[in-house]
Design an enzyme around this catalytic site. Structure first.
Site, PDB file in Angstrom:
ATOM      1  CD  GLU A 234      -0.594   0.480   4.365  1.00 37.65           C
ATOM      2  OE1 GLU A 234      -0.001  -0.612   4.473  1.00 37.65           O
ATOM      3  OE2 GLU A 234      -1.833   0.630   4.335  1.00 37.65           O
TER       4      GLU A 234
ATOM      5  CG  HIS B 261      -0.264  -3.840   5.328  1.00 32.60           C
ATOM      6  ND1 HIS B 261      -0.973  -3.616   4.016  1.00 32.60           N
ATOM      7  CD2 HIS B 261       0.237  -5.187   4.969  1.00 32.60           C
ATOM      8  CE1 HIS B 261      -0.903  -4.454   3.080  1.00 32.60           C
ATOM      9  NE2 HIS B 261      -0.337  -5.390   3.475  1.00 32.60           N
TER      10      HIS B 261
ATOM     11  CD  GLU C 262      -2.380  -3.248   9.098  1.00 33.75           C
ATOM     12  OE1 GLU C 262      -2.193  -2.178   8.982  1.00 33.75           O
ATOM     13  OE2 GLU C 262      -3.346  -3.790   8.059  1.00 33.75           O
TER      14      GLU C 262
ATOM     15  CG  HIS D 227      -1.840  -1.014   0.994  1.00 31.75           C
ATOM     16  ND1 HIS D 227      -2.624  -1.803   2.119  1.00 31.75           N
ATOM     17  CD2 HIS D 227      -2.774  -1.443  -0.089  1.00 31.75           C
ATOM     18  CE1 HIS D 227      -3.492  -2.658   1.849  1.00 31.75           C
ATOM     19  NE2 HIS D 227      -3.629  -2.637   0.336  1.00 31.75           N
TER      20      HIS D 227
END
Ligand code: LU0
Ligand code: CA
Ligand code: CA
Ligand code: ZN
Length: 438
Positions: free
Chosen positions: A181, A313, A386, A178
């Protein structure tokens, strides 16, 4: 092979994701003036130019309610008690309101960091070249394919006797699927710097690099990364930069484009304008295909050499594991032993960094994600991390640059733990005799 016993680990209480509170003051850059070109919020909180921004969506307490929202095609950035945070442009926000959702525009977090706080893709490639030049016996790099715009996607290998394909368990780290990120690409640079500078100095790390082969793909989505910062102002960009036939909307969500249960379950969108657009077919995006081809290329003598994987992420401070496409704990290709092993290693890694461990679908359903493909198609124990922070108030996708060192090194122990178990992940549930006997 006997490995050096692990050192005493930091004991950390793992709290529920939404109750994690970090008493961290934002750095000085957090209150710096926004770039002059930042969109200015209007009275209703929308940006004057209709650009994407974050909204809190209320009245959502369960994973089923969150999945229903995600099914509309928005990307869920953050799960809170009874609400979530999403990114939407003005048109999408209006569409959600028309569907009956209550949206509150959040203050822009674009000023929490400046694009210069993060390495550009050119700087990433330069760091890789420098490491290869400085540590030629330990580090090599190869181009594994090109992005839509023709930029090289590289894989870095780190191991003793790096030029030889030795019979050692292989561990893969993928970063930056992404675009926005950026902290995840900094994580790749941290690993590269730590593994090179500490090889020969840190006995535990040295043992792992002598007995495993590590692969780092520092940016899976270089076009998106560059687009997100090139104007000097963050664009909140998520997808790749591939145009879509019959639409003015750009980009495929690479983390919905993988060829395992692709588009099966309402965990992605078929609309090119969606943040979670899955693409016209599985592996349609050149970036997905390059990484998938690379991973398939690690099958040697019929055996996938890569045993473990982390896809990095931001944000929410979570350790997630498959499957994402179903709420079920076990499913085709995922036995109870597999699920227990995923949970045991995921929980052990989370104890080292204070993240919250859970099956991916506990958040909301997703399909066509990298983790589901890595496990379901390739049998690789694959996790999504994450990273920092837990909330948009702490900078969301753009935390200030002065947290980078702390928030990348925070994951060192978790990475070492994954390296430790790479020779037999089932050992963590005591099932090595059953699954790993020579
Ligand atoms: O791809 C995503 O939507 C991820 C979460 C899944 C791996 C379950 N969240 S992110 O896009 O905010 N990084
Ligand atoms: Ca080696
Ligand atoms: Ca090998
Ligand atoms: Zn992401």
């Amino acid at each position: 092979m006997p490995l050096i016993p692990r050192g005493r680990r930091r004991a950390t209480t793992v709290a529920a994701a939404c109750s994690l509170t970090l008493a961290l003051a934002l750095g000085s850059q957090a209150i710096a003036a926004p770039p002059s070109s930042s969109p200015s919020p209007t009275a209703d909180g929308a940006t004057a130019d209709g650009a994407a921004r974050q909204y809190e969506v209320g009245g959502l307490a369960t994973r089923a309610e969150r999945t229903e929202l995600a099914r509309t095609g928005v990307a869920v950035d953050e799960v809170r008690h009874g609400s979530v945070v999403v990114t939407a442009d003005a048109a999408e926000a209006e569409r959600l309101r028309d569907l009956g959702y209550e949206l509150d525009a959040l203050p822009s977090t674009r000023q929490a960091a400046a694009p210069e706080d993060y390495a550009t893709y050119e700087e990433v490639l330069a760091a890789v070249d420098e490491a290869v030049a400085q540590y030629p016996d330990l580090v090599s790099s190869q181009v594994i394919g090109q992005s839509y715009e023709g930029t090289d996607i590289v894989a870095v290998k780190i191991s003793d006797n790096v030029a030889d394909d030795e019979d050692e368990p292989e561990v893969l780290f993928t970063h930056g699927q992404h675009a926005r990120e950026h902290l995840t690409v900094e994580m790749a640079l941290y690993l590269l710097a730590d593994f090179t500078s500490q090889y020969g100095a840190d006995a535990e790390l040295t043992e792992y690099l002598d007995t495993r082969e590590v692969w780092i793909i520092p940016s899976v989505n270089p076009d998106g990364k560059t687009y997100d910062t090139a104007s000097g102002e963050f664009q909140m960009w998520r997808k790749n930069r591939e145009p879509n036939a019959g639409s003015s909307a750009i980009g495929t969500d690479l983390n919905r484009n993988w060829a395992y249960e692709w588009g099966c379950c309402g965990g992605s969108s078929d609309s090119p304008s969606s943040e979670t657009y899955r693409g016209p077919s599985a592996e349609s995006a050149p970036e997905t295909q390059a990484v998938a081809d690379f991973v398939r290329g690690r099958v040697v003598g019929g055996e996938q050499q890569i045993t473990t994987h982390i896809d990095w992420h931001t944000y929410s401070e979570l350790v997630l594991w498959p499957y994402g496409y179903t709420y079920d704990d076990t499913a085709p290709g995922l036995t109870q032993d597999d699920a227990d092993t995923f949970a045991a290693l995921g929980t052990a890694m989370a104890e080292t960094n204070g993240y919250t461990p859970q099956q991916s679908s506990d958040l909301y359903l997703t399909d066509g994600t990298i983790d589901d493909w890595m496990w379901g198609d390739q049998g690789i124990f694959s996790y999504t991390f994450e990273m920092y922070p837990t909330s948009e108030a702490e900078g969301g996708f753009y935390p200030p640059g002065d947290v980078i060192d702390r928030e990348t090194s925070r994951n060192r122990e978790a990475v070492l733990l994954m390296l430790e178990y790479a020779d037999c992940v089932y050992r963590i549930i005591g099932a090595e005799a059953e699954y790993c006997a020579a």
